[in-house]
Design a protein around this motif. Sequence first.
Motif, PDB file in Angstrom:
ATOM      1  N   ALA A  52      -4.246 -41.368 -22.843  1.00  0.00           N
ATOM      2  CA  ALA A  52      -3.705 -40.239 -23.614  1.00  0.00           C
ATOM      3  C   ALA A  52      -3.587 -38.988 -22.752  1.00  0.00           C
ATOM      4  O   ALA A  52      -4.410 -38.730 -21.881  1.00  0.00           O
ATOM      5  CB  ALA A  52      -4.603 -39.972 -24.818  1.00  0.00           C
ATOM      6  N   ALA A  53      -2.541 -38.204 -23.025  1.00  0.00           N
ATOM      7  CA  ALA A  53      -2.301 -36.980 -22.264  1.00  0.00           C
ATOM      8  C   ALA A  53      -3.323 -35.905 -22.620  1.00  0.00           C
ATOM      9  O   ALA A  53      -3.846 -35.860 -23.732  1.00  0.00           O
ATOM     10  CB  ALA A  53      -0.892 -36.477 -22.542  1.00  0.00           C
ATOM     11  N   VAL A  54      -3.607 -35.029 -21.649  1.00  0.00           N
ATOM     12  CA  VAL A  54      -4.508 -33.898 -21.854  1.00  0.00           C
ATOM     13  C   VAL A  54      -3.669 -32.709 -22.321  1.00  0.00           C
ATOM     14  O   VAL A  54      -2.578 -32.475 -21.796  1.00  0.00           O
ATOM     15  CB  VAL A  54      -5.245 -33.566 -20.542  1.00  0.00           C
ATOM     16  N   LEU A  56     -12.771 -33.434 -16.977  1.00  0.00           N
ATOM     17  CA  LEU A  56     -13.265 -34.812 -16.983  1.00  0.00           C
ATOM     18  C   LEU A  56     -12.301 -35.733 -17.740  1.00  0.00           C
ATOM     19  O   LEU A  56     -12.060 -36.872 -17.323  1.00  0.00           O
ATOM     20  CB  LEU A  56     -14.663 -34.870 -17.600  1.00  0.00           C
ATOM     21  N   ASP A  57     -11.743 -35.234 -18.844  1.00  0.00           N
ATOM     22  CA  ASP A  57     -10.768 -36.025 -19.596  1.00  0.00           C
ATOM     23  C   ASP A  57      -9.529 -36.304 -18.747  1.00  0.00           C
ATOM     24  O   ASP A  57      -8.969 -37.411 -18.782  1.00  0.00           O
ATOM     25  CB  ASP A  57     -10.355 -35.299 -20.880  1.00  0.00           C
ATOM     26  N   THR A  66     -17.407 -24.581 -20.768  1.00  0.00           N
ATOM     27  CA  THR A  66     -17.738 -25.933 -21.220  1.00  0.00           C
ATOM     28  C   THR A  66     -16.477 -26.717 -21.579  1.00  0.00           C
ATOM     29  O   THR A  66     -16.337 -27.894 -21.235  1.00  0.00           O
ATOM     30  CB  THR A  66     -18.683 -25.872 -22.432  1.00  0.00           C
ATOM     31  N   ILE A  67     -15.550 -26.064 -22.280  1.00  0.00           N
ATOM     32  CA  ILE A  67     -14.299 -26.723 -22.662  1.00  0.00           C
ATOM     33  C   ILE A  67     -13.474 -27.070 -21.426  1.00  0.00           C
ATOM     34  O   ILE A  67     -12.893 -28.158 -21.324  1.00  0.00           O
ATOM     35  CB  ILE A  67     -13.503 -25.825 -23.627  1.00  0.00           C
ATOM     36  N   ALA A  68     -13.417 -26.155 -20.461  1.00  0.00           N
ATOM     37  CA  ALA A  68     -12.655 -26.418 -19.236  1.00  0.00           C
ATOM     38  C   ALA A  68     -13.217 -27.627 -18.496  1.00  0.00           C
ATOM     39  O   ALA A  68     -12.458 -28.475 -18.001  1.00  0.00           O
ATOM     40  CB  ALA A  68     -12.671 -25.195 -18.331  1.00  0.00           C
ATOM     41  N   LEU A  69     -14.543 -27.730 -18.440  1.00  0.00           N
ATOM     42  CA  LEU A  69     -15.166 -28.867 -17.763  1.00  0.00           C
ATOM     43  C   LEU A  69     -14.846 -30.171 -18.492  1.00  0.00           C
ATOM     44  O   LEU A  69     -14.510 -31.182 -17.874  1.00  0.00           O
ATOM     45  CB  LEU A  69     -16.671 -28.635 -17.669  1.00  0.00           C
TER      46      LEU A  69
END
Length: 372
Positions: A338-340, A323-324, A316-319
């Motif tokens: 903003a950077a990821v 998307l971010d 879930t976090i990877a998805l």
Amino acid sequence: MTPGAADGPATKGRSRRNFAGARPVMDDVAKLAGVSKQTVSRVLNDHPAVRAETREAVRTAMRTLGYRPSSSARSLASGRTRMLGVISFDAARYGPASTLTAINTAAQEAGYLVSSIALDTADRDTVVRAADRLSAEGADGVIAIAPQVRVARALAEARLDTPLVVMDNDLGDGTPMVTSDARTGARKATRHLLSLGHPTVRHLAGPTGWSSADRRAQSWRDTLKAAGAQIHAPLVGDWSADSGYDLGRTLAKDPTLTAVFASNDQMALGLLRALHEAGRRVPEDVSVVGYDDIPEAAHFLPPLTTVRTDFTDIGTIALRILLDRMDSLPRPGEPPTAAVPALTLVPVELRVRHSTTTRAAASPTTSAATRG
């Protein structure tokens, strides 16, 4: 009907047809413009990396053919196909399978379809072909479940031009990476056994070259060193219960053995059987800790103490990060957002059950083994 009649007044206002009589598709546009299908997808997405003359050639081909993107193609309005790609390796194992399920669920909730490619081998050409295929399909972004170091190297060489998030491995180029905190997990497992009075802890390691196995083995070694405990060479398995059983038969012959940390629960399961057959009681004679907390771990005999990894959280976090990252890419004339984060560590938890206990001074079984 004479040649060219189809272009007469009766067809005015309708899209032109290709030579097969079907509505024009992205391949037709690519052929007429003399570019790849991937380039057509980039133009549809208004990707900034397309040269102006190439962009105009593609748009001219679209107008000539009367091409309009379908719902499965990249939409001119939204700039996205609403399709994400996933490259996975060893997808039948519990961890990758659970992660992939979580990615699919989270993607559907976000309104995306997922195209998954499960690889049987981790060689460079296979990984590069998978990456190229997803790019050609117009994937808006890609998640790679890359447990092996060589998979990560191949991904770095593939140079995907779509947003990418990698699990378990660092590509070394700032690509976002999501992984469980394997070092902390192994440290917790080893410290738990040492705290129960065991003079040292033996290790059933996962296969060499797997990032999670390497990190767990290194953390186990560092923890023993910090405690001043003896460090034996790890026994290397292949994640299977069979390898845990085979290596466990070797360990069971050591009369000084009192504690084992296995790099996953399947190997711990094989170890439990080997110890049982050798007359070594768990936990009275030998305490055992596994890793992952698979659903069956609580039903082992005895129930297994293990390090819990939340694979649903990882997927879930990877998805979400993918998307971010897709949203953070600037469009022409717009400033970057903003950077990821480059690294996201998902916490782990030690689940203490009945396969570990305080070390006895000398149990009957251990004493008998020593005398033998």
